[in-house]
Write a protein that holds these residues in place. Structure first.
Motif, PDB file in Angstrom:
ATOM      1  N   VAL A   1       5.742  -2.095  -1.537  1.00  0.00           N
ATOM      2  CA  VAL A   1       4.942  -2.601  -2.644  1.00  0.00           C
ATOM      3  C   VAL A   1       4.227  -1.458  -3.362  1.00  0.00           C
ATOM      4  CG1 VAL A   1       3.035  -4.128  -3.298  1.00  0.00           C
ATOM      5  CG2 VAL A   1       4.628  -4.816  -1.497  1.00  0.00           C
ATOM      6  N   SER A   2       3.607  -0.558  -2.574  1.00  0.00           N
ATOM      7  CA  SER A   2       2.858   0.543  -3.173  1.00  0.00           C
ATOM      8  C   SER A   2       2.656   1.636  -2.139  1.00  0.00           C
ATOM      9  CB  SER A   2       1.496   0.062  -3.698  1.00  0.00           C
ATOM     10  OG  SER A   2       0.707  -0.455  -2.639  1.00  0.00           O
ATOM     11  N   SER A   3       2.167   2.780  -2.592  1.00  0.00           N
ATOM     12  CA  SER A   3       1.855   3.913  -1.727  1.00  0.00           C
ATOM     13  C   SER A   3       0.585   4.563  -2.236  1.00  0.00           C
ATOM     14  CB  SER A   3       3.001   4.929  -1.715  1.00  0.00           C
ATOM     15  OG  SER A   3       4.202   4.335  -1.254  1.00  0.00           O
ATOM     16  N   GLY A   4      -0.073   5.332  -1.368  1.00  0.00           N
ATOM     17  CA  GLY A   4      -1.279   6.015  -1.794  1.00  0.00           C
ATOM     18  C   GLY A   4      -1.974   6.705  -0.649  1.00  0.00           C
ATOM     19  N   THR A   5      -3.219   7.096  -0.877  1.00  0.00           N
ATOM     20  CA  THR A   5      -4.032   7.737   0.148  1.00  0.00           C
ATOM     21  C   THR A   5      -5.266   6.876   0.414  1.00  0.00           C
ATOM     22  OG1 THR A   5      -5.218   9.016  -1.525  1.00  0.00           O
ATOM     23  CG2 THR A   5      -3.288  10.050  -0.502  1.00  0.00           C
ATOM     24  N   VAL A   6      -5.822   7.046   1.598  1.00  0.00           N
ATOM     25  CA  VAL A   6      -7.023   6.312   1.974  1.00  0.00           C
ATOM     26  C   VAL A   6      -8.221   6.906   1.247  1.00  0.00           C
ATOM     27  CG1 VAL A   6      -8.526   5.646   3.891  1.00  0.00           C
ATOM     28  CG2 VAL A   6      -6.038   5.703   4.206  1.00  0.00           C
ATOM     29  N   ASN A   7      -9.054   6.053   0.668  1.00  0.00           N
ATOM     30  CA  ASN A   7     -10.184   6.547  -0.128  1.00  0.00           C
ATOM     31  C   ASN A   7     -11.135   7.418   0.688  1.00  0.00           C
ATOM     32  OD1 ASN A   7      -9.256   5.171  -2.386  1.00  0.00           O
ATOM     33  ND2 ASN A   7     -10.397   3.308  -1.883  1.00  0.00           N
ATOM     34  N   GLU A   8     -11.360   7.025   1.935  1.00  0.00           N
ATOM     35  CA  GLU A   8     -12.327   7.761   2.758  1.00  0.00           C
ATOM     36  C   GLU A   8     -11.753   9.057   3.316  1.00  0.00           C
ATOM     37  OE1 GLU A   8     -11.470   4.673   3.156  1.00  0.00           O
ATOM     38  OE2 GLU A   8     -13.219   3.513   2.501  1.00  0.00           O
ATOM     39  N   ASP A   9     -10.447   9.194   3.309  1.00  0.00           N
ATOM     40  CA  ASP A   9      -9.824  10.388   3.878  1.00  0.00           C
ATOM     41  C   ASP A   9      -8.545  10.667   3.095  1.00  0.00           C
ATOM     42  OD1 ASP A   9      -8.765  12.439   5.359  1.00  0.00           O
ATOM     43  OD2 ASP A   9      -9.100  11.491   7.313  1.00  0.00           O
ATOM     44  N   GLN A  10      -8.601  11.642   2.220  1.00  0.00           N
ATOM     45  CA  GLN A  10      -7.477  11.929   1.337  1.00  0.00           C
ATOM     46  C   GLN A  10      -6.286  12.536   2.070  1.00  0.00           C
ATOM     47  OE1 GLN A  10      -7.326  11.094  -1.997  1.00  0.00           O
ATOM     48  NE2 GLN A  10      -9.191   9.972  -1.467  1.00  0.00           N
ATOM     49  N   GLU A  11      -6.462  12.886   3.349  1.00  0.00           N
ATOM     50  CA  GLU A  11      -5.349  13.442   4.125  1.00  0.00           C
ATOM     51  C   GLU A  11      -4.560  12.357   4.848  1.00  0.00           C
ATOM     52  OE1 GLU A  11      -6.726  16.456   6.722  1.00  0.00           O
ATOM     53  OE2 GLU A  11      -7.339  17.818   5.115  1.00  0.00           O
ATOM     54  N   VAL A  12      -5.020  11.121   4.752  1.00  0.00           N
ATOM     55  CA  VAL A  12      -4.304   9.996   5.376  1.00  0.00           C
ATOM     56  C   VAL A  12      -3.593   9.219   4.271  1.00  0.00           C
ATOM     57  CG1 VAL A  12      -4.516   7.879   6.716  1.00  0.00           C
ATOM     58  CG2 VAL A  12      -5.960   9.851   7.249  1.00  0.00           C
ATOM     59  N   PHE A  13      -2.280   9.065   4.435  1.00  0.00           N
ATOM     60  CA  PHE A  13      -1.457   8.379   3.445  1.00  0.00           C
ATOM     61  C   PHE A  13      -1.037   7.008   3.989  1.00  0.00           C
ATOM     62  CE2 PHE A  13      -0.934  12.935   3.180  1.00  0.00           C
ATOM     63  CZ  PHE A  13      -1.108  13.208   1.835  1.00  0.00           C
ATOM     64  N   TYR A  14      -0.557   6.170   3.099  1.00  0.00           N
ATOM     65  CA  TYR A  14      -0.068   4.860   3.539  1.00  0.00           C
ATOM     66  C   TYR A  14       1.022   4.376   2.593  1.00  0.00           C
ATOM     67  CZ  TYR A  14      -2.567   2.490  -0.254  1.00  0.00           C
ATOM     68  OH  TYR A  14      -2.996   2.089  -1.486  1.00  0.00           O
ATOM     69  N   HIS A  15       1.888   3.522   3.145  1.00  0.00           N
ATOM     70  CA  HIS A  15       2.846   2.738   2.364  1.00  0.00           C
ATOM     71  C   HIS A  15       2.539   1.273   2.629  1.00  0.00           C
ATOM     72  CE1 HIS A  15       5.113   6.216   1.226  1.00  0.00           C
ATOM     73  NE2 HIS A  15       5.546   6.473   2.456  1.00  0.00           N
ATOM     74  N   LYS A  16       2.503   0.479   1.591  1.00  0.00           N
ATOM     75  CA  LYS A  16       2.314  -0.970   1.742  1.00  0.00           C
ATOM     76  C   LYS A  16       3.677  -1.642   1.647  1.00  0.00           C
ATOM     77  CE  LYS A  16      -1.213  -2.961  -0.148  1.00  0.00           C
ATOM     78  NZ  LYS A  16      -1.899  -3.472   1.059  1.00  0.00           N
ATOM     79  N   TYR A  17       4.012  -2.431   2.691  1.00  0.00           N
ATOM     80  CA  TYR A  17       5.293  -3.128   2.752  1.00  0.00           C
ATOM     81  C   TYR A  17       5.072  -4.630   2.646  1.00  0.00           C
ATOM     82  CZ  TYR A  17       7.082   1.316   4.561  1.00  0.00           C
ATOM     83  OH  TYR A  17       7.409   2.639   4.733  1.00  0.00           O
ATOM     84  N   GLU A  18       6.114  -5.301   2.179  1.00  0.00           N
ATOM     85  CA  GLU A  18       6.065  -6.761   2.078  1.00  0.00           C
ATOM     86  C   GLU A  18       7.313  -7.347   2.746  1.00  0.00           C
ATOM     87  OE1 GLU A  18       4.909  -9.457  -1.557  1.00  0.00           O
ATOM     88  OE2 GLU A  18       7.090  -9.100  -1.593  1.00  0.00           O
ATOM     89  N   LEU A  19       7.080  -8.301   3.614  1.00  0.00           N
ATOM     90  CA  LEU A  19       8.166  -9.064   4.246  1.00  0.00           C
ATOM     91  C   LEU A  19       8.084 -10.493   3.740  1.00  0.00           C
ATOM     92  CD1 LEU A  19       8.023  -8.001   8.020  1.00  0.00           C
ATOM     93  CD2 LEU A  19       9.377  -6.989   6.190  1.00  0.00           C
ATOM     94  N   THR A  20       9.193 -11.045   3.311  1.00  0.00           N
ATOM     95  CA  THR A  20       9.259 -12.447   2.917  1.00  0.00           C
ATOM     96  C   THR A  20      10.473 -13.080   3.571  1.00  0.00           C
ATOM     97  OG1 THR A  20      10.532 -11.919   0.937  1.00  0.00           O
ATOM     98  CG2 THR A  20       8.132 -12.061   0.701  1.00  0.00           C
ATOM     99  N   GLY A  21      10.349 -14.343   3.924  1.00  0.00           N
ATOM    100  CA  GLY A  21      11.479 -15.016   4.535  1.00  0.00           C
ATOM    101  C   GLY A  21      11.068 -16.339   5.147  1.00  0.00           C
ATOM    102  N   LYS A  22      11.910 -16.822   6.083  1.00  0.00           N
ATOM    103  CA  LYS A  22      11.658 -18.063   6.812  1.00  0.00           C
ATOM    104  C   LYS A  22      11.862 -17.782   8.296  1.00  0.00           C
ATOM    105  CE  LYS A  22      14.755 -20.430   4.549  1.00  0.00           C
ATOM    106  NZ  LYS A  22      15.580 -21.552   4.042  1.00  0.00           N
ATOM    107  N   ALA A  23      10.982 -18.354   9.117  1.00  0.00           N
ATOM    108  CA  ALA A  23      11.088 -18.124  10.560  1.00  0.00           C
ATOM    109  C   ALA A  23      10.318 -19.208  11.299  1.00  0.00           C
ATOM    110  CB  ALA A  23      10.533 -16.748  10.939  1.00  0.00           C
ATOM    111  N   TYR A  24      10.619 -19.356  12.584  1.00  0.00           N
ATOM    112  CA  TYR A  24       9.805 -20.215  13.442  1.00  0.00           C
ATOM    113  C   TYR A  24       8.458 -19.537  13.656  1.00  0.00           C
ATOM    114  CZ  TYR A  24      14.176 -22.628  14.314  1.00  0.00           C
ATOM    115  OH  TYR A  24      15.343 -23.310  14.146  1.00  0.00           O
ATOM    116  N   VAL A  25       7.401 -20.306  13.520  1.00  0.00           N
ATOM    117  CA  VAL A  25       6.065 -19.720  13.586  1.00  0.00           C
ATOM    118  C   VAL A  25       5.816 -19.058  14.941  1.00  0.00           C
ATOM    119  CG1 VAL A  25       4.912 -21.830  14.378  1.00  0.00           C
ATOM    120  CG2 VAL A  25       3.643 -20.146  13.039  1.00  0.00           C
TER     121      VAL A  25
END
Length: 304
Positions: free
Chosen positions: A122-146
């Protein structure tokens, strides 16, 4: 002479009655003494038994207290171990969609858990409190047994790699979906260039937590719509012959077509689905609901 005999006999009879009276009195005294002694012994025995009972109750209370404290200590130890697992997160040195997808499949493989989903960044970026920590935001969509979805979410957050669930949306599906839910899950994968090499981060043997009851499976619902083409294409239980299996999949012969098909846990058939694979007994378990009441049907391998 006659008077003497009468007097003698009278005295003799009087002595006999007196002797009997004395004997009766002696017996009565003995009985009274025995009664007193026995009553005293019974009272002493009763007091000893009551004292022993009180002592046993005190010992039982002490043992129960010790057991309760031991259970509390064990519960606290389990909590501390759980907290250790939760706080023992590892920041990897790299993350991308391939690494994350591989990590998801590792969880599926370890916990015999699988469902179909769509996957994207979905998106990527750095953590506001620590610019040396990065992240990727992922999205899963589908159907499954709870139930399966719960295991996956629980393990994704508790395993050592630094993933965090940010948003979960669940939705109900029609009865013919047999208790599945639609889902959208957003989670962040964090990493830093000075982190641990991602290939060195392995899954831990965490205690598996499961949902006992699928709250999304309706117990009362309208009749299943069987006029759909998808339903007509599903296998019927009477058409299935089990010809082989592994711990992860089942090989069946379709009586209708004669083809060999592969099924995994959770795959659907008419009015049911493949519930589990009993590898030890070489059986497969189908959860069926033909009448509104779910039941498990076990099938064994049939030699060909």
């Amino acid at each position: 002479m006659g008077e003497y005999k009468l007097t003698f006999l009278y005295k003799k009879g009087l002595d006999y009655k007196t002797r009997n009276l004395i004997v009766l009195v002696v017996f009565l005294v003995i009985i009274i003494i025995l009664t007193v002694v026995i009553s005293k012994n019974l009272r002493t025995t009763r007091e000893e038994l009551l004292a022993q009972n009180a002592q046993k109750q005190q010992e039982l209370m002490r043992i129960m207290t010790e057991l309760a404290s031991e259970d509390a200590l064990r519960a606290r130890l389990a909590e501390l171990q759980e907290e250790l697992f939760l706080t023992d997160k590892v920041m990897p040195n790299l993350n991308n969609s391939t690494i994350t997808l591989s990590y998801i499949f590792d969880i599926f493989w370890k916990y015999k858990n699988n469902f179909y989903f769509n996957y994207r960044i979905v998106s990527s970026g750095t953590v506001n409190e620590d610019q040396e920590v990065f992240y990727h935001k992922y999205e899963l969509t589908g159907k499954a047994y709870v139930n399966l979805l719960y295991i996956f979410i629980d393990q994704l957050e508790r395993q050592p790699a630094f993933y965090s669930i940010e948003k979960i949306n669940l939705g109900t599906l029609p009865p013919e979906e047999q208790g599945k839910v639609s889902f959208t899950i957003e989670f962040n994968a964090y990493y830093t260039k000075t982190g641990v090499p991602h290939e060195d981060i392995a899954l831990k043997d965490l205690r598996e937590r499961r949902l006992v009851y699928n709250i999304f499976y309706p117990r009362i619902h309208d009749p299943m719509r069987i006029e759909t083409e998808e339903f007509r294409q599903m296998l019927d239980l009477s058409e299935i012959i089990i010809v082989g299996m592994t711990q992860e999949r089942v090989f069946i012969r379709n009586r209708r077509t004669g083809n060999i098909e592969v099924m995994h846990v959770g795959d659907q058939i008419r009015y049911g689905r493949l519930q589990s694979i009993d590898w030890n007994n070489q059986e497969v378990v189908f959860r069926m609901n033909l009448t509104g009441i779910a039941e498990d049907i076990r099938l064994q391998i049939q030699p060909q």
